[in-house]
Design a protein around this motif. Structure first.
Motif, mmCIF file in Angstrom:
data_model
loop_
_atom_site.group_PDB
_atom_site.id
_atom_site.type_symbol
_atom_site.label_atom_id
_atom_site.label_comp_id
_atom_site.label_asym_id
_atom_site.label_seq_id
_atom_site.Cartn_x
_atom_site.Cartn_y
_atom_site.Cartn_z
ATOM 1 N N MET A 163 -13.846 -3.678 0.606
ATOM 2 C CA MET A 163 -12.449 -3.743 0.451
ATOM 3 C C MET A 163 -11.751 -2.582 0.721
ATOM 4 S SD MET A 163 -9.788 -5.388 -2.020
ATOM 5 C CE MET A 163 -8.439 -4.857 -2.796
ATOM 6 N N PHE A 164 -12.481 -1.360 0.115
ATOM 7 C CA PHE A 164 -12.041 -0.005 0.807
ATOM 8 C C PHE A 164 -11.888 0.142 2.082
ATOM 9 C CE2 PHE A 164 -11.837 4.455 -0.134
ATOM 10 C CZ PHE A 164 -12.407 5.074 0.927
ATOM 11 N N ARG A 176 0.780 -1.171 0.118
ATOM 12 C CA ARG A 176 -0.106 -0.006 -0.056
ATOM 13 C C ARG A 176 0.890 1.080 0.020
ATOM 14 N NH1 ARG A 176 -1.713 0.318 4.876
ATOM 15 N NH2 ARG A 176 -0.136 -1.355 5.490
ATOM 16 N N PHE A 177 0.480 2.293 -0.811
ATOM 17 C CA PHE A 177 1.174 3.522 -0.801
ATOM 18 C C PHE A 177 0.407 4.610 -0.879
ATOM 19 C CE2 PHE A 177 5.466 1.855 -1.718
ATOM 20 C CZ PHE A 177 4.900 0.558 -2.307
ATOM 21 N N GLU A 178 0.559 5.835 -0.107
ATOM 22 C CA GLU A 178 0.094 6.956 -0.342
ATOM 23 C C GLU A 178 0.715 7.948 -1.267
ATOM 24 O OE1 GLU A 178 -1.798 9.082 2.979
ATOM 25 O OE2 GLU A 178 -0.294 10.523 2.674
ATOM 26 N N PHE A 185 -1.479 0.172 10.113
ATOM 27 C CA PHE A 185 0.163 0.239 9.447
ATOM 28 C C PHE A 185 0.198 1.330 8.392
ATOM 29 C CE2 PHE A 185 1.038 -3.641 11.802
ATOM 30 C CZ PHE A 185 0.061 -4.638 11.718
ATOM 31 N N LYS A 186 0.817 2.251 8.809
ATOM 32 C CA LYS A 186 0.806 3.678 7.742
ATOM 33 C C LYS A 186 1.590 3.102 6.371
ATOM 34 C CE LYS A 186 1.662 8.129 7.947
ATOM 35 N NZ LYS A 186 2.510 9.232 8.000
ATOM 36 N N PRO A 187 0.785 3.402 5.396
ATOM 37 C CA PRO A 187 1.018 2.995 3.889
ATOM 38 C C PRO A 187 2.385 4.061 3.672
ATOM 39 C CG PRO A 187 -0.607 4.279 3.595
ATOM 40 C CD PRO A 187 -0.586 4.171 5.147
ATOM 41 N N SER A 188 3.378 3.302 2.962
ATOM 42 C CA SER A 188 4.375 4.060 2.534
ATOM 43 C C SER A 188 3.987 5.121 1.542
ATOM 44 C CB SER A 188 5.447 3.259 1.828
ATOM 45 O OG SER A 188 5.998 2.352 2.567
ATOM 46 N N VAL A 189 5.079 6.155 1.385
ATOM 47 C CA VAL A 189 4.756 7.305 0.414
ATOM 48 C C VAL A 189 5.303 6.908 -1.152
ATOM 49 C CG1 VAL A 189 5.327 9.785 -0.273
ATOM 50 C CG2 VAL A 189 4.739 8.887 2.290
ATOM 51 N N LEU A 248 -8.989 -1.758 3.747
ATOM 52 C CA LEU A 248 -7.621 -1.188 3.561
ATOM 53 C C LEU A 248 -7.702 -0.016 4.341
ATOM 54 C CD1 LEU A 248 -7.578 -1.442 -0.563
ATOM 55 C CD2 LEU A 248 -6.023 -2.392 1.251
ATOM 56 N N ARG A 249 -8.453 0.815 4.547
ATOM 57 C CA ARG A 249 -8.556 2.060 5.382
ATOM 58 C C ARG A 249 -8.097 1.511 6.790
ATOM 59 N NH1 ARG A 249 -7.647 7.426 3.530
ATOM 60 N NH2 ARG A 249 -8.551 7.176 1.428
ATOM 61 N N LEU A 267 -6.555 -1.082 7.856
ATOM 62 C CA LEU A 267 -5.179 -1.634 7.569
ATOM 63 C C LEU A 267 -3.979 -0.215 7.704
ATOM 64 C CD1 LEU A 267 -4.142 -4.337 7.511
ATOM 65 C CD2 LEU A 267 -3.916 -4.250 5.126
ATOM 66 N N ASP A 268 -4.615 0.684 6.973
ATOM 67 C CA ASP A 268 -3.923 2.006 7.039
ATOM 68 C C ASP A 268 -3.703 2.534 8.529
ATOM 69 O OD1 ASP A 268 -4.802 3.344 3.710
ATOM 70 O OD2 ASP A 268 -3.434 1.762 4.232
#
Lengths: 90, 166
Positions: B1-2, A9-11, B12-16, B5-6, B8-9
């Motif tokens: 799914m949305f 996952r990425f932002e 665990f913070k998503p990478s940039v 994922l949110r 999960l975010d």
């Protein structure tokens, strides 16, 4: 390829993939794929991740570009630098 | 799914992943980062100089309003410094530059940390240190282009200097 985690996952930050991706969008990548021309991929460049669309594949070399043509140039990376293909935006 | 994922975010913070604009193509300049550092310094000075005229409601409203405005500009420009430095570091700096300037990664890391620190406090010393770091980054940048630099008076109310190529 199978040593990679299947999803990531990425932002998204910044604007060179507009209108497909906007600053602040989040994406899910599928990492167990062989990328092809036209795919939007996340790849590692130095210490950061970048997201662009593949415009050309020549052997191990991948040419990518942002969709926002007014603000993006073509750059290259290696196939091994690719983390995965963007498959879902949320 | 949305929703999954949110959730999960949040755990665990998503990478940039950067989809940055790189216009004009190949043209990089640390000048905007330096201007932003001067702006941060100026806002810090102005925040320190701000005084509450009286305890009257109207005066307190004016005071809070002005603090909010100054803080907003300080925060925006601290982030601008990080943005400009990150673009040059991530896009322009090449392995051959790192061989000559082994401290670039540390300098960029320190600029990122200092700019974040600036946002959290009204700290004049920290703002001055940030400007010094950004000036050093500018000197290294121009050196990679084979250009010598000089520090000149900025002409800004901060009375500080700007690094320019000669």
């Amino acid at each position: 390829m199978l040593l990679k985690f299947p999803f990531s996952r990425f932002e998204i930050h910044d604007r060179s993939m507009e209108p497909f991706l906007h600053d602040g969008n989040r994406v899910l990548t599928l990492n167990w794929v062989l990328p092809k021309t036209g795919d939007v991929v996340v790849f590692k460049k130095g210490a950061i991740y970048m997201v662009k669309r593949i415009v050309k594949l020549v052997g191990n070399k991948v040419w990518v570009r942002g969709d926002n043509r007014l603000s993006s140039k073509k750059v290259s990376c290696n196939k091994n630098d690719i983390v995965g293909k963007v498959v879902f935006k949320y | 799914m949305f929703k999954i994922l949110r959730i999960l975010d949040r755990l665990f913070k998503p990478s940039v992943a950067y989809a940055h604009c790189d216009i004009p193509c190949g043209i990089y300049d640390p000048h905007e980062a330096q201007m932003a550092a001067h702006t941060v310094l100026r806002m810090t000075n102005m925040l320190n100089e701000l005084e509450l005229a009286s305890e009257e409601v109207e005066d307190r409203k004016k005071f809070v309003h002005q603090v909010s405005r100054l803080q907003k500009v300080k925060e925006e420009h601290a982030e601008l410094i990080k943005h400009q430095v990150r673009i040059i570091w991530g896009d322009y700096i090449k392995p051959e530059h790192l061989e000559k300037h082994k401290d670039i990664h540390d300098l960029v890391f320190n600029i990122m940390k200092q700019a974040s620190k600036i946002r959290q406090n009204v700290d004049l010393k920290a703002a001055e240190e940030l400007l010094t770091m950004v000036q050093k980054f500018a000197e290294i940048f121009w050196e990679t282009k084979g250009r010598e630099t000089k520090k000149v008076k900025s002409g800004y109310p901060t009375e500080g200097e700007i690094v320019l190529p000669i």
